[in-house]
Each structure stands twice: as structure tokens, then as C-alpha cells.
Design a protein around this motif. Structure first.
Motif, PDB file in Angstrom:
ATOM      1  N   TYR A  66      32.265   1.760 -29.784  1.00 21.77           N
ATOM      2  CA  TYR A  66      31.334   0.750 -30.302  1.00 21.77           C
ATOM      3  C   TYR A  66      31.914  -0.608 -29.973  1.00 21.77           C
ATOM      4  CZ  TYR A  66      27.732  -1.312 -33.224  1.00 21.77           C
ATOM      5  OH  TYR A  66      26.649  -2.026 -33.660  1.00 21.77           O
ATOM      6  N   GLY A  67      31.204  -1.381 -29.170  1.00 20.30           N
ATOM      7  CA  GLY A  67      31.759  -2.603 -28.608  1.00 20.30           C
ATOM      8  C   GLY A  67      31.911  -3.731 -29.611  1.00 20.30           C
ATOM      9  N   ASP A  68      32.800  -4.649 -29.286  1.00 21.05           N
ATOM     10  CA  ASP A  68      32.965  -5.855 -30.088  1.00 21.05           C
ATOM     11  C   ASP A  68      33.115  -7.009 -29.103  1.00 21.05           C
ATOM     12  OD1 ASP A  68      33.196  -7.487 -32.237  1.00 21.05           O
ATOM     13  OD2 ASP A  68      34.981  -6.517 -33.072  1.00 21.05           O
ATOM     14  N   ARG A  69      32.934  -8.242 -29.581  1.00 19.46           N
ATOM     15  CA  ARG A  69      33.051  -9.370 -28.670  1.00 19.46           C
ATOM     16  C   ARG A  69      34.519  -9.612 -28.300  1.00 19.46           C
ATOM     17  NH1 ARG A  69      31.585 -14.144 -32.967  1.00 19.46           N
ATOM     18  NH2 ARG A  69      33.059 -13.504 -34.556  1.00 19.46           N
ATOM     19  N   SER A  70      34.716 -10.459 -27.315  1.00 22.06           N
ATOM     20  CA  SER A  70      36.063 -10.815 -26.887  1.00 22.06           C
ATOM     21  C   SER A  70      36.832 -11.424 -28.049  1.00 22.06           C
ATOM     22  CB  SER A  70      35.972 -11.841 -25.753  1.00 22.06           C
ATOM     23  OG  SER A  70      37.197 -12.540 -25.648  1.00 22.06           O
ATOM     24  N   PRO A  71      38.124 -11.117 -28.176  1.00 21.56           N
ATOM     25  CA  PRO A  71      38.919 -11.729 -29.250  1.00 21.56           C
ATOM     26  C   PRO A  71      39.021 -13.241 -29.114  1.00 21.56           C
ATOM     27  CG  PRO A  71      40.314 -10.431 -27.769  1.00 21.56           C
ATOM     28  CD  PRO A  71      38.895 -10.143 -27.383  1.00 21.56           C
ATOM     29  N   PHE A  72      38.604 -13.764 -27.970  1.00 22.83           N
ATOM     30  CA  PHE A  72      38.628 -15.229 -27.805  1.00 22.83           C
ATOM     31  C   PHE A  72      37.380 -15.890 -28.399  1.00 22.83           C
ATOM     32  CE2 PHE A  72      41.217 -13.478 -24.378  1.00 22.83           C
ATOM     33  CZ  PHE A  72      42.410 -14.152 -24.601  1.00 22.83           C
ATOM     34  N   GLU A  73      36.404 -15.065 -28.769  1.00 22.39           N
ATOM     35  CA  GLU A  73      35.159 -15.608 -29.332  1.00 22.39           C
ATOM     36  C   GLU A  73      35.235 -15.588 -30.848  1.00 22.39           C
ATOM     37  OE1 GLU A  73      32.549 -17.014 -27.724  1.00 22.39           O
ATOM     38  OE2 GLU A  73      33.932 -16.908 -26.041  1.00 22.39           O
ATOM     39  N   ALA A  74      34.967 -16.722 -31.477  1.00 24.05           N
ATOM     40  CA  ALA A  74      35.248 -16.824 -32.903  1.00 24.05           C
ATOM     41  C   ALA A  74      34.083 -17.196 -33.819  1.00 24.05           C
ATOM     42  CB  ALA A  74      36.380 -17.819 -33.119  1.00 24.05           C
ATOM     43  N   PRO A  75      32.887 -17.580 -33.322  1.00 21.19           N
ATOM     44  CA  PRO A  75      31.856 -18.040 -34.265  1.00 21.19           C
ATOM     45  C   PRO A  75      31.547 -17.010 -35.349  1.00 21.19           C
ATOM     46  CG  PRO A  75      31.200 -18.510 -32.016  1.00 21.19           C
ATOM     47  CD  PRO A  75      32.441 -17.682 -31.933  1.00 21.19           C
ATOM     48  N   VAL A  76      31.437 -17.489 -36.560  1.00 17.93           N
ATOM     49  CA  VAL A  76      31.151 -16.607 -37.695  1.00 17.93           C
ATOM     50  C   VAL A  76      30.074 -17.230 -38.568  1.00 17.93           C
ATOM     51  CG1 VAL A  76      33.414 -15.473 -37.858  1.00 17.93           C
ATOM     52  CG2 VAL A  76      33.049 -17.696 -38.969  1.00 17.93           C
ATOM     53  N   ARG A  77      29.466 -16.364 -39.386  1.00 14.22           N
ATOM     54  CA  ARG A  77      28.555 -16.879 -40.393  1.00 14.22           C
ATOM     55  C   ARG A  77      29.382 -17.575 -41.466  1.00 14.22           C
ATOM     56  NH1 ARG A  77      24.913 -11.398 -40.754  1.00 14.22           N
ATOM     57  NH2 ARG A  77      26.826 -10.562 -41.629  1.00 14.22           N
ATOM     58  N   LEU A  78      28.821 -18.621 -42.060  1.00 12.96           N
ATOM     59  CA  LEU A  78      29.449 -19.241 -43.224  1.00 12.96           C
ATOM     60  C   LEU A  78      28.851 -18.570 -44.431  1.00 12.96           C
ATOM     61  CD1 LEU A  78      29.315 -23.061 -42.520  1.00 12.96           C
ATOM     62  CD2 LEU A  78      31.350 -21.630 -42.707  1.00 12.96           C
ATOM     63  N   SER A  84      24.413 -16.210 -46.127  1.00 12.67           N
ATOM     64  CA  SER A  84      25.308 -16.643 -45.058  1.00 12.67           C
ATOM     65  C   SER A  84      24.475 -17.290 -43.974  1.00 12.67           C
ATOM     66  CB  SER A  84      26.126 -15.468 -44.505  1.00 12.67           C
ATOM     67  OG  SER A  84      25.303 -14.597 -43.773  1.00 12.67           O
ATOM     68  N   LEU A  85      25.117 -18.201 -43.227  1.00 10.26           N
ATOM     69  CA  LEU A  85      24.391 -19.071 -42.305  1.00 10.26           C
ATOM     70  C   LEU A  85      24.746 -18.764 -40.851  1.00 10.26           C
ATOM     71  CD1 LEU A  85      25.461 -21.952 -44.548  1.00 10.26           C
ATOM     72  CD2 LEU A  85      23.062 -21.700 -43.981  1.00 10.26           C
ATOM     73  N   THR A  86      23.727 -18.749 -40.003  1.00  9.91           N
ATOM     74  CA  THR A  86      23.923 -18.487 -38.578  1.00  9.91           C
ATOM     75  C   THR A  86      24.533 -19.711 -37.889  1.00  9.91           C
ATOM     76  OG1 THR A  86      22.080 -16.937 -38.486  1.00  9.91           O
ATOM     77  CG2 THR A  86      22.704 -17.974 -36.411  1.00  9.91           C
ATOM     78  N   PRO A  87      25.595 -19.496 -37.060  1.00  5.01           N
ATOM     79  CA  PRO A  87      26.190 -20.614 -36.315  1.00  5.01           C
ATOM     80  C   PRO A  87      25.341 -20.965 -35.093  1.00  5.01           C
ATOM     81  CG  PRO A  87      27.372 -18.578 -35.815  1.00  5.01           C
ATOM     82  CD  PRO A  87      26.308 -18.218 -36.818  1.00  5.01           C
ATOM     83  N   LEU A  88      24.203 -21.599 -35.326  1.00  2.00           N
ATOM     84  CA  LEU A  88      23.240 -21.861 -34.244  1.00  2.00           C
ATOM     85  C   LEU A  88      23.867 -22.636 -33.090  1.00  2.00           C
ATOM     86  CD1 LEU A  88      20.132 -22.949 -36.382  1.00  2.00           C
ATOM     87  CD2 LEU A  88      20.421 -20.793 -35.156  1.00  2.00           C
ATOM     88  N   GLU A  89      24.858 -23.487 -33.393  1.00  2.00           N
ATOM     89  CA  GLU A  89      25.451 -24.309 -32.333  1.00  2.00           C
ATOM     90  C   GLU A  89      26.269 -23.490 -31.350  1.00  2.00           C
ATOM     91  OE1 GLU A  89      25.983 -24.258 -35.692  1.00  2.00           O
ATOM     92  OE2 GLU A  89      27.280 -25.963 -36.151  1.00  2.00           O
ATOM     93  N   HIS A  90      26.567 -22.231 -31.689  1.00  2.00           N
ATOM     94  CA  HIS A  90      27.390 -21.416 -30.795  1.00  2.00           C
ATOM     95  C   HIS A  90      26.588 -20.341 -30.074  1.00  2.00           C
ATOM     96  CE1 HIS A  90      30.981 -23.370 -32.166  1.00  2.00           C
ATOM     97  NE2 HIS A  90      30.692 -23.102 -33.412  1.00  2.00           N
ATOM     98  N   LEU A 169      23.390 -27.153 -42.100  1.00  2.00           N
ATOM     99  CA  LEU A 169      22.091 -27.775 -42.365  1.00  2.00           C
ATOM    100  C   LEU A 169      20.923 -26.831 -42.107  1.00  2.00           C
ATOM    101  CD1 LEU A 169      22.835 -31.208 -40.668  1.00  2.00           C
ATOM    102  CD2 LEU A 169      22.380 -30.884 -43.108  1.00  2.00           C
ATOM    103  N   HIS A 170      20.991 -26.089 -40.989  1.00  2.00           N
ATOM    104  CA  HIS A 170      19.804 -25.343 -40.546  1.00  2.00           C
ATOM    105  C   HIS A 170      20.076 -23.875 -40.240  1.00  2.00           C
ATOM    106  CE1 HIS A 170      17.819 -29.242 -40.171  1.00  2.00           C
ATOM    107  NE2 HIS A 170      18.764 -29.659 -39.358  1.00  2.00           N
ATOM    108  N   GLY A 171      21.188 -23.334 -40.757  1.00  2.00           N
ATOM    109  CA  GLY A 171      21.606 -21.987 -40.357  1.00  2.00           C
ATOM    110  C   GLY A 171      20.870 -20.831 -41.007  1.00  2.00           C
ATOM    111  N   LEU A 172      19.807 -21.116 -41.775  1.00  2.00           N
ATOM    112  CA  LEU A 172      19.067 -20.012 -42.398  1.00  2.00           C
ATOM    113  C   LEU A 172      17.850 -19.623 -41.562  1.00  2.00           C
ATOM    114  CD1 LEU A 172      19.296 -21.052 -46.173  1.00  2.00           C
ATOM    115  CD2 LEU A 172      20.442 -19.135 -45.083  1.00  2.00           C
ATOM    116  N   THR A 173      18.014 -19.618 -40.239  1.00  3.04           N
ATOM    117  CA  THR A 173      16.963 -19.103 -39.360  1.00  3.04           C
ATOM    118  C   THR A 173      17.626 -18.326 -38.239  1.00  3.04           C
ATOM    119  OG1 THR A 173      14.989 -19.650 -38.060  1.00  3.04           O
ATOM    120  CG2 THR A 173      16.807 -21.231 -37.945  1.00  3.04           C
TER     121      THR A 173
END
Lengths: 418, 191
Positions: A66-78, A84-90, A169-173
Motif C-alpha cells: 500500500y503506497g505512501d508519498r515520498s518522505p520528502f513530502e510533508a503537507p498535512v491537514r491542520l 481538519s483543514l486541507t492544505p490547499l496551497e500544497h 482561512l479556506h481549508g474546509l473545501t
């Protein structure tokens, strides 16, 4: 404390700075790279010895179940506990990875065994029926992309600009491809009495969340009882094993952990459509059943709390409308003085996040960036000023004012009212 | 959409009935035979439905047999609710349940059961299914009626000895009963 207000406001008690890399997974990686410190790693300063860590000189890792993203990728939900909020900027493109889809629940995420779960359809039907998940999956299926946006998304806008990130501000979409059986297919199986006009949808979580759904033409033609999300089963936070999808309507009515649909003649007036999710106006009256999420757009690059440098930047953003397709997005580089049309990335899907972009060169001078959109009904995203003039500042939900990002000479991007 | 523009609920009902009659809004309606013939799902028995049919609506439909008064509700409230909602329903830390009358049009509106909720039946429905927050569905029917009676009385809506049951609850005149308007949007002019 009004939990609802605190949780959907985008303000958090916890730290808002996510670690640059996931420490645990990172430690499992190259020891040679650790010595350099995480910041250098992410931004890619080359190791002194070019053969060190050269992926061409060491066999890679074996295939994974079961795959996972690269360990260099870090965006998470707050996460604030019940949301919890989506990191739309990433994010790239329009689809939100299931692991980053925003969450909102009203008494935790239930752990449901799909073999024990049932959907009951009753009330004003000819044949009340009970379905297992397996039976629902045997019905003719449909898939579609759709955004789901919490009615409380962007709500801090009612109070005026706060110096926060886009995610806060806008991560609930979020947008997913949803798969399931059309509500209308199930209602054909049960038969619907002619006097049925509303449907109660009930979740099997500890909130027993219930909403009344108007059986409009739109709902009957578009509603889906979903078991799939982005190609696999729904995530628990998104209603596993079953949720209702009502494209374009406020998040809360897309009832998760769905166990019951009851047809009736009138709205059931649950707490979630009276005490909550109603919009208080300055005269003390309140809008009720304001279900559609009206057109909105935000620039996701550059955005709040980022630091940028002079030179070329592709202004990127997301636009969406609960009423249909995004027809046009315009970008202003002068606080709304003049507007230029942005390019829309295909596919442009009804009731779905739509990606827009606009090439731009920053000359290092103070600037205010804005975006606004028009949907295919001709509805135009309003300014905050216009919104507040009609609805005041206490309506709490359904905020879709134009977002302004101010960039100072030092390159710091801040949320402002402009 | 028609239902956002007209007064509820009669116009909605009419509109939807008309829509349902027009075969085009239920795609595949011509496949009715076929869908029925899939033979998926099993008929729900009266017992199946009774076990899950816990909602109560403004007409009173769904309210079970049982009753309570504010006097009895005070004890339920003190032992099962006060620690989260405060001794008198005002102090919190969770949602304030009492007070706030005549504040909705002010600069600091206080939305509570007494000041904002349009229907008393919602209290029964919500408390029965969702409260206490850490032990939902643990109250008996009589306890829910009693604590509902207590909240209505604390909000100055009913008398201390008013009996709350399936017959009286739908008739309680809530102060903000007419405070809601059907969604009038789009209501804000665009640029």
C-alpha cells in the motif's frame, strides 16, 4: 463556548507550523542526508560528495503493498479535534488526496464494520427496504467529481481579514471523485409516494447527525449514495462505509456514515438546520435551508504567510460553484482596480474545484492580488463589502467574499481587506 | 431552484410533486420495472423500522409515549448536563442553552434554545439522539421529556408544572418561531 464557532473559524490552539518532513519516516531514510538538516534537504542543496545519495548508485526499495508519498513530502491537514483543514496551497490540479480531504464531525469518527452496516429507506415509500453495502454495490453505479465545502469555510472573513494561511482561512473545501449508486435508482426500487417532498438523512455516528434534504429536480438527478472515493472505499473521516453526496450543497448535508433515509412531506427541522447552518441577518431574522455553496475563488499561489521573491510567478488558484460550472475567473493585480481573465485548466466540471492560472512577474513593489469568478448561471462572486452590506457580520456561514493577498516589499504575503 | 425562491413548505411540496410527475426528473424512470426487478435489498419489517426510527418532527410525529416536568428535569439536568452546560444552562463551557432573548438583532447576538430555536420538538429529537455528548442515547424517554421541560422553563417559555409530552411539546410557542426565512439567495449583487 460555541464549539461550532471555534472549530470552523480557522483559528487553532496548536502550532500551525507543520514539520518540514515526517521525522519518523525520514529517519528510516539515508543517514548521510540527516546530517544536513531537514530544511536544506527539502530545498535541495546538493551534498558535497555528488555520489552520496545518488539514486543511480544504490538499488531502490522493493514494491510495497500500500503506497505512501515520498518522505520528502510533508503537507498535512491542520487538525482541531473535530475538524481538519486541507492544505490547499500544497495541492496540484483539482483532486484532493483522500488523506488530505478536510474533515468535520460532530462527535468523532465512528469505526464501522461494513458487514454489519445497513441502509434503511422508509417513510413515504411503497416498499421500505434495507440494503447491505454489498447489495448497494451491485446496483448500477455512477462516478463523478465534486467538491464538498463546509458551510463554515472562510467564516473568519465575516469578522474581517486575519493574518492566516490559506489552509487556515479556506481549508474546509476539497474535491474527490465519488462513486456510488444514484439516489434516484434506490428510490425507484422503493417507490416514492407522490406527497413525498423531503427526505431525512441520518448518520450512524455518535451525533446521530440528521438533515432534511429537499427532493428537488437537482437533488433527484444528482444525489449519489457513495461508497467510493478517489478509486477506493470512502475514508472513515468521509463516511465509511456510506455517505450521501449532494453536489454543490453545503458539506453538512452530505450526511456521512449514512444509515437511514426517511421520506416525508415537510422538513424535519433538525438541530442542524435550525440552531446551526442558518444565517443570522442584521435584523435578527435568519436564512434557513441556504444549502447551495455560492461561487467562490481563491488564489492558492502565492498566498497567506508565504514569502516570495521578485521574478516570474504563475498565479494559481481554485474556483468553484455549487450552482454549476465556473464560466470565468478574473485576476486583479491592483486591489480590484482592473481585472484580467485567467486561463481555466480543463476539465472544467460542474460543482467541482476548477484550477485557474495567470502568468505574472513580481517587480518587488507592494501589490494586492485578488481573484473573482462567475459561474454558468451568471452569478458573480461578491466583494466582502457587498456581502456584509446585505448580511451583516453575524451570519457565520456561507462566506464567499473576494480574497485579497497583499504582498509587501519584503515579499511577505498577508490576508487583507481591500 | 424553485424551493429557494418560494415560501415554505407548501410551494416546495407543490413544486416537487409537479417535478416528480414529470418523468424527466427521475432519470431512468422508464426503467422502473427493471430496477424493481433487480431484487436487491430486503423488505424492512415493522420491527426493523421501529428500532431505527428515532426522529421527531414539528408535527409531533415520532414523539414517543412518556412525559416530564421542569421539576423532574432539574435533577436530570444537574446530574447529566450541568458539568458541560453550566449550573443554570448559561455558564458553559459548552453551548449556552438559556437566555439571549431579544438579542438576535443586536451587535452581540446570543443564540440559544430560548432565543433562537424555532421548534420545541427539535429539543426532544436532539437530546434523545445526541446528549449527553459523552453518552448519547443513554437517557430514558421520560428523562428527555423532563430535561426538555426544564430547559423550556428556564428560558421562560413554560411554567414549572407544565407537562411535556407528545401532545404538548409540538404546541409550545417558541419565541423565535417566525424568525426564519427560506433562502433568498442570490441576495448580494456581484461586482
Amino acid at each position: 463556548m460555541d464549539t461550532d464557532r471555534a472549530e470552523e473559524s480557522g483559528r487553532h490552539d496548536g502550532s500551525t507550523s507543520a514539520p518540514l518532513v515526517d521525522r519518523r519516516r525520514f529517519l528510516a531514510g539515508s543517514a548521510a542526508l540527516i546530517a544536513q538538516g531537514s530544511a536544506t534537504l527539502v530545498f535541495g542543496a546538493a551534498p558535497a560528495d555528488v555520489t552520496e545519495g545518488d539514486p543511480m548508485r544504490t538499488p531502490g526499495s522493493p514494491a510495497r503493498r500500500y503506497g505512501d508519498r515520498s518522505p520528502f513530502e510533508a503537507p498535512v491537514r491542520l487538525s482541531g479535534g473535530s475538524h481538519s483543514l486541507t492544505p490547499l496551497e500544497h495541492l496540484h490540479g483539482i483532486v484532493t488526496p483522500s488523506s488530505l480531504h478536510f474533515e468535520r464531525h460532530h462527535n468523532g469518527v465512528p469505526a464501522i464494520d461494513p458487514l454489519r452496516h445497513r441502509l434503511l429507506i422508509h417513510g413515504l415509500v411503497d416498499r421500505p427496504l434495507i440494503f447491505t453495502i454489498h447489495e448497494l454495490q451491485r446496483f448500477p453505479s455512477v462516478s463523478r467529481h465534486a467538491f464538498i465545502e463546509c458551510a463554515g469555510n472562510s467564516r473568519s472573513g465575516w469578522q474581517g481579514a486575519q493574518d492566516l494561511t490559506l489552509q487556515e482561512l479556506h481549508g474546509l473545501t476539497s474535491t474527490s471523485e465519488w462513486t456510488g449508486v444514484k439516489l434516484s435508482t434506490l428510490l425507484e426500487a422503493t417507490g416514492v409516494r407522490p406527497e413525498a417532498a423531503w427526505m431525512l438523512a441520518e448518520g450512524s455516528d455518535a451525533a446521530g447527525l440528521t438533515r432534511s434534504v429537499p427532493l428537488t429536480g437537482d437533488v433527484l438527478s444528482e444525489a449519489v449514495v457513495c461508497y467510493g472515493q478517489n478509486g477506493e472505499a470512502l475514508r472513515p473521516e468521509q463516511g465509511y462505509p456510506l455517505r450521501l453526496l449532494l453536489p454543490g450543497l453545503e458539506g453538512n448535508i452530505n450526511v456521512k456514515w449514512l444509515r437511514r433515509l426517511k421520506l416525508g412531506t415537510a422538513p424535519f427541522m433538525t438541530r442542524w438546520e435550525t440552531s446551526k447552518y442558518t444565517d443570522l441577518m442584521p435584523d435578527g431574522s435568519a436564512y434557513q435551508f441556504s444549502l447551495v455553496m455560492e461561487a467562490k475563488s481563491v488564489i492558492t499561489n502565492p498566498c497567506g504567510r508565504q514569502q516570495i521573491h521578485p521574478g516570474f510567478h504563475e498565479i494559481r488558484g481554485l474556483a468553484w460553484s455549487g450552482r454549476g460550472r465556473v464560466r470565468k475567473v478574473e485576476v486583479s493585480l491592483d486591489a480590484g482596480g482592473t481585472w484580467q481573465e485567467a486561463q481555466l485548466q480543463e476539465p472544467v466540471i460542474s460543482k467541482c474545484h476548477t484550477r485557474f492560472r495567470f502568468p505574472w512577474r513580481w517587480n518587488g513593489q507592494e501589490v494586492i492580488l485578488q481573484s473573482r469568478c462567475v459561474d454558468d448561471t451568471g452569478y458573480r462572486q461578491p466583494s466582502r463589502e457587498a456581502l456584509v452590506k446585505v448580511r451583516g457580520v453575524h451570519s457565520n456561514y456561507h462566506y464567499n467574499g473576494i480574497q485579497s493577498w497583499k504582498i509587501d516589499r519584503d515579499g511577505l504575503v498577508r490576508n487583507v481587506d481591500a | 431552484m424553485a424551493w429557494c425562491e418560494t415560501s415554505m413548505p407548501k410551494r416546495w411540496l407543490l413544486g416537487v410533486v409537479l417535478l416528480l410527475m414529470a418523468s424527466c426528473v427521475v432519470p431512468g424512470r422508464s426503467n422502473h420495472e427493471q430496477a424493481g426487478a433487480l431484487g436487491l435489498g430486503r423488505p424492512a419489517t415493522a420491527d426493523d423500522i421501529r428500532a431505527w426510527n428515532i426522529d421527531a418532527n414539528p408535527s409531533g410525529e415520532g414523539l414517543p409515549v412518556g412525559q416530564g416536568t421542569a421539576a423532574g428535569g432539574a435533577a436530570v439536568y444537574a446530574s447529566k448536563c450541568a458539568r458541560c452546560h453550566g449550573p443554570t444552562g448559561v455558564e458553559g463551557p459548552m453551548d449556552r442553552l438559556v437566555g439571549g432573548r431579544d438579542t438576535l438583532a443586536s451587535t452581540s447576538p446570543v443564540k440559544t434554545v430560548g432565543s433562537y430555536w424555532p421548534y420545541a420538538t427539535t429539543l426532544y429529537d436532539y437530546i434523545y439522539r445526541a446528549m449527553p455528548f459523552d453518552a448519547p442515547q443513554s437517557l430514558t424517554v421520560d428523562e428527555v421529556y423532563a430535561v426538555t421541560a426544564w430547559l423550556l422553563h428556564e428560558n421562560g417559555i413554560t411554567e414549572a408544572d407544565t407537562v411535556i409530552d407528545a401532545r404538548t411539546l409540538p404546541q409550545i410557542p417558541m419565541p423565535n418561531r417566525h424568525g426564519f426565512v427560506p433562502d433568498p439567495r442570490p441576495d448580494v449583487p456581484g461586482p
